[in-house]
Design a protein around this motif. Structure first.
Motif, PDB file in Angstrom:
ATOM      1  N   GLN A  66    -120.677  -3.685  57.623  1.00 41.05           N
ATOM      2  CA  GLN A  66    -121.293  -2.401  58.176  1.00 41.05           C
ATOM      3  C   GLN A  66    -121.696  -2.494  59.673  1.00 41.05           C
ATOM      4  OE1 GLN A  66    -123.700  -0.010  55.811  1.00 41.05           O
ATOM      5  NE2 GLN A  66    -122.802  -0.574  54.035  1.00 41.05           N
ATOM      6  N   ILE A  67    -122.415  -3.500  59.909  1.00 45.29           N
ATOM      7  CA  ILE A  67    -122.950  -3.702  60.991  1.00 45.29           C
ATOM      8  C   ILE A  67    -122.939  -5.087  61.625  1.00 45.29           C
ATOM      9  CG2 ILE A  67    -125.211  -3.991  59.939  1.00 45.29           C
ATOM     10  CD1 ILE A  67    -126.674  -2.594  62.209  1.00 45.29           C
ATOM     11  N   LEU A  68    -122.899  -6.151  61.144  1.00 41.32           N
ATOM     12  CA  LEU A  68    -123.026  -7.513  61.637  1.00 41.32           C
ATOM     13  C   LEU A  68    -121.853  -7.653  62.493  1.00 41.32           C
ATOM     14  CD1 LEU A  68    -125.188  -9.811  59.366  1.00 41.32           C
ATOM     15  CD2 LEU A  68    -125.976  -8.402  61.241  1.00 41.32           C
ATOM     16  N   ALA A  69    -120.532  -7.436  62.048  1.00 40.82           N
ATOM     17  CA  ALA A  69    -119.374  -7.396  62.604  1.00 40.82           C
ATOM     18  C   ALA A  69    -118.783  -6.163  62.994  1.00 40.82           C
ATOM     19  CB  ALA A  69    -118.535  -8.373  61.998  1.00 40.82           C
ATOM     20  N   ASN A  70    -117.845  -5.904  64.056  1.00 39.94           N
ATOM     21  CA  ASN A  70    -117.226  -4.564  63.854  1.00 39.94           C
ATOM     22  C   ASN A  70    -115.668  -5.005  63.670  1.00 39.94           C
ATOM     23  OD1 ASN A  70    -115.580  -2.917  65.176  1.00 39.94           O
ATOM     24  ND2 ASN A  70    -116.932  -2.422  66.747  1.00 39.94           N
ATOM     25  N   THR A  72    -112.888  -3.809  63.730  1.00 44.88           N
ATOM     26  CA  THR A  72    -111.992  -3.712  64.686  1.00 44.88           C
ATOM     27  C   THR A  72    -111.615  -4.841  65.642  1.00 44.88           C
ATOM     28  OG1 THR A  72    -112.560  -1.405  65.100  1.00 44.88           O
ATOM     29  CG2 THR A  72    -111.218  -2.104  66.695  1.00 44.88           C
ATOM     30  N   MET A  73    -112.431  -5.667  66.122  1.00 47.07           N
ATOM     31  CA  MET A  73    -112.477  -6.519  66.993  1.00 47.07           C
ATOM     32  C   MET A  73    -112.947  -7.677  66.586  1.00 47.07           C
ATOM     33  SD  MET A  73    -114.716  -5.506  70.285  1.00 47.07           S
ATOM     34  CE  MET A  73    -116.413  -5.154  70.120  1.00 47.07           C
TER      35      MET A  73
ATOM     36  N   LEU B  56    -126.717  -6.658  69.464  1.00 46.78           N
ATOM     37  CA  LEU B  56    -125.849  -6.923  68.644  1.00 46.78           C
ATOM     38  C   LEU B  56    -124.556  -6.609  69.114  1.00 46.78           C
ATOM     39  CD1 LEU B  56    -125.389  -8.229  65.642  1.00 46.78           C
ATOM     40  CD2 LEU B  56    -125.352  -5.925  64.746  1.00 46.78           C
ATOM     41  N   ARG B  57    -124.289  -5.273  69.388  1.00 41.93           N
ATOM     42  CA  ARG B  57    -123.255  -4.771  70.174  1.00 41.93           C
ATOM     43  C   ARG B  57    -123.662  -3.419  70.575  1.00 41.93           C
ATOM     44  NH1 ARG B  57    -121.312  -5.928  65.448  1.00 41.93           N
ATOM     45  NH2 ARG B  57    -121.198  -3.853  64.951  1.00 41.93           N
ATOM     46  N   ARG B  63    -125.964   3.865  65.691  1.00 44.60           N
ATOM     47  CA  ARG B  63    -125.022   4.484  64.822  1.00 44.60           C
ATOM     48  C   ARG B  63    -125.748   4.968  63.390  1.00 44.60           C
ATOM     49  NH1 ARG B  63    -120.804   1.766  61.117  1.00 44.60           N
ATOM     50  NH2 ARG B  63    -121.175   3.814  60.010  1.00 44.60           N
ATOM     51  N   PHE B  64    -126.637   4.145  63.260  1.00 43.30           N
ATOM     52  CA  PHE B  64    -127.386   4.072  61.959  1.00 43.30           C
ATOM     53  C   PHE B  64    -128.739   5.054  62.108  1.00 43.30           C
ATOM     54  CE2 PHE B  64    -124.620   0.537  61.168  1.00 43.30           C
ATOM     55  CZ  PHE B  64    -124.194   1.099  59.842  1.00 43.30           C
ATOM     56  N   ALA B 100    -112.670   0.233  70.119  1.00 41.39           N
ATOM     57  CA  ALA B 100    -113.819  -0.569  70.297  1.00 41.39           C
ATOM     58  C   ALA B 100    -114.198  -0.922  71.922  1.00 41.39           C
ATOM     59  CB  ALA B 100    -114.018  -1.972  69.459  1.00 41.39           C
ATOM     60  N   TYR B 147    -110.430  -1.226  73.806  1.00 42.07           N
ATOM     61  CA  TYR B 147    -109.487  -2.144  73.177  1.00 42.07           C
ATOM     62  C   TYR B 147    -109.232  -1.178  71.802  1.00 42.07           C
ATOM     63  CZ  TYR B 147    -107.626  -5.455  69.731  1.00 42.07           C
ATOM     64  OH  TYR B 147    -106.905  -5.832  68.718  1.00 42.07           O
TER      65      TYR B 147
END
Lengths: 86, 237
Positions: A66-70, A72-73, B56-57, B63-64, B100, B147
């Motif tokens: 959900q959050i730590l990794a995306n 998509t990439m 984080l990114r 988004r939360f 992304a 991307y």
């Protein structure tokens, strides 16, 4: 139970990593001509409480996707350690 | 015509957006990210900035925010939502838009003025433009390298979801005109229905001649006209 999870997040192989590429090129300039590839990811430590290891893994899968990794990439993997004592 | 500008902790283009929208002649109010209602607004704007410090990114934590459930619902109703720069990144992280953002090729933060070509006029935000029109707009980002996996990218192109493409003064989307390495020179995309749009350039910074350009007005004027016309996505016109 108390657990510590170490999450390793990396860009998918198909994705260019401009940061890694910049570091690689710096290393080559520094004389480390053997360096062929650098990829920059993240290592994340999560301390958590869960009833047992199975629940801990279920929670970690949710957190990671959900959050730590995306997704998509990025890809993720993690290891879990039970915290003993305090 | 009332715009709602969502303010996340770390947003820094929220006031620019409100000022620009007012300069173009419409009303704008702030919506705090902890609010859970977005009722009463004709259009939602997720502004640029560094929500949650880009931890984080970019966009990953925003988004939360509590308001995002209402934003998702609003978008699903076919109502107009635009994310600018960090707002675009938030919409991507929220899954309202495909793809992304990666660090710019070259890894540098880029602050510049670029040209973008209008690729689709079926979104509320470009409905007042013509395909092929070239707008000059500012960009300011470190993570604007769009991307999407090959299949998603092909679908985006096929369905006309690419809304803006970086281009040169002739309107050609050349590699030289691509500031950040985005696939297919993509500067902005929409969802499949067309009512949700994300763009890296800042139209709100190009709404007054004294600030160096007015091309950004067309984004806000388009959506206002679209709302006035009562057009819903999926219909012609």
């Amino acid at each position: 139970m108390k657990y510590v999870a170490y999450v390793d997040v990396q860009l998918k192989q198909s994705i260019l990593d401009p940061q890694g590429e910049a570091v690689r090129s710096a290393l080559v300039q520094m004389g480390y001509g053997g360096v062929q590839k650098v990829r920059i990811g993240k290592r994340i430590r999560v301390d958590l409480e869960a009833a047992n290891e199975a629940e801990c893994r279920r929670i970690m899968d949710e957190i990671c996707s959900q959050i730590l990794a995306n997704p998509t990439m990025e890809t993720y993997e993690y290891e879990i350690k039970e915290e003993s004592g305090k | 015509m009332k715009f709602g500008v969502i303010v996340f902790p770390g947003s820094n283009c929220d006031r620019d957006c409100r000022n620009a929208i007012e300069a173009v002649g419409f009303d704008a109010e702030f919506i705090w990210h902890r609010d859970t209602s977005v009722a009463g607004y004709d259009c939602l704007v997720l502004p640029g900035g560094y929500s949650y410090g880009d931890y984080l990114r970019p966009g990953a934590i925003a988004r939360f925010s509590p308001v995002m459930d209402s934003v998702v619902e609003y978008a699903r109703d076919g109502r107009p939502v635009i994310g600018i720069c960090n707002g675009f990144q938030i919409l991507l992280e929220a899954g309202l838009l495909p793809g992304a953002m990666q660090r710019n090729v070259g890894t540098r933060f880029i602050c510049d003025r670029v040209r973008v070509r209008i690729e689709s006029t079926r979104t509320p935000f470009t409905s007042g433009c013509r395909e092929g029109d070239v707008l000059t707009l500012p960009i300011a980002h470190a993570d604007g390298n769009y991307y999407a996996d090959p299949q998603t990218l092909a679908e985006l192109e096929e369905r006309g979801q690419v809304v803006f493409r970086y281009c040169n003064e002739l309107g050609d989307a050349t590699p030289e005109a691509n500031p950040n390495g985005s696939l297919n020179n993509i500067a902005g995309v929409s969802n499949e229905a067309g009512n949700v749009v994300g763009m890296m350039p800042h139209p709100e910074r190009a709404c007054e001649a004294i600030l160096g350009g007015t091309d950004g007005r067309r984004i806000f004027e388009s959506v206002a006209e679209w709302v006035r016309g009562g057009v819903r996505v999926g219909q012609d016109g």
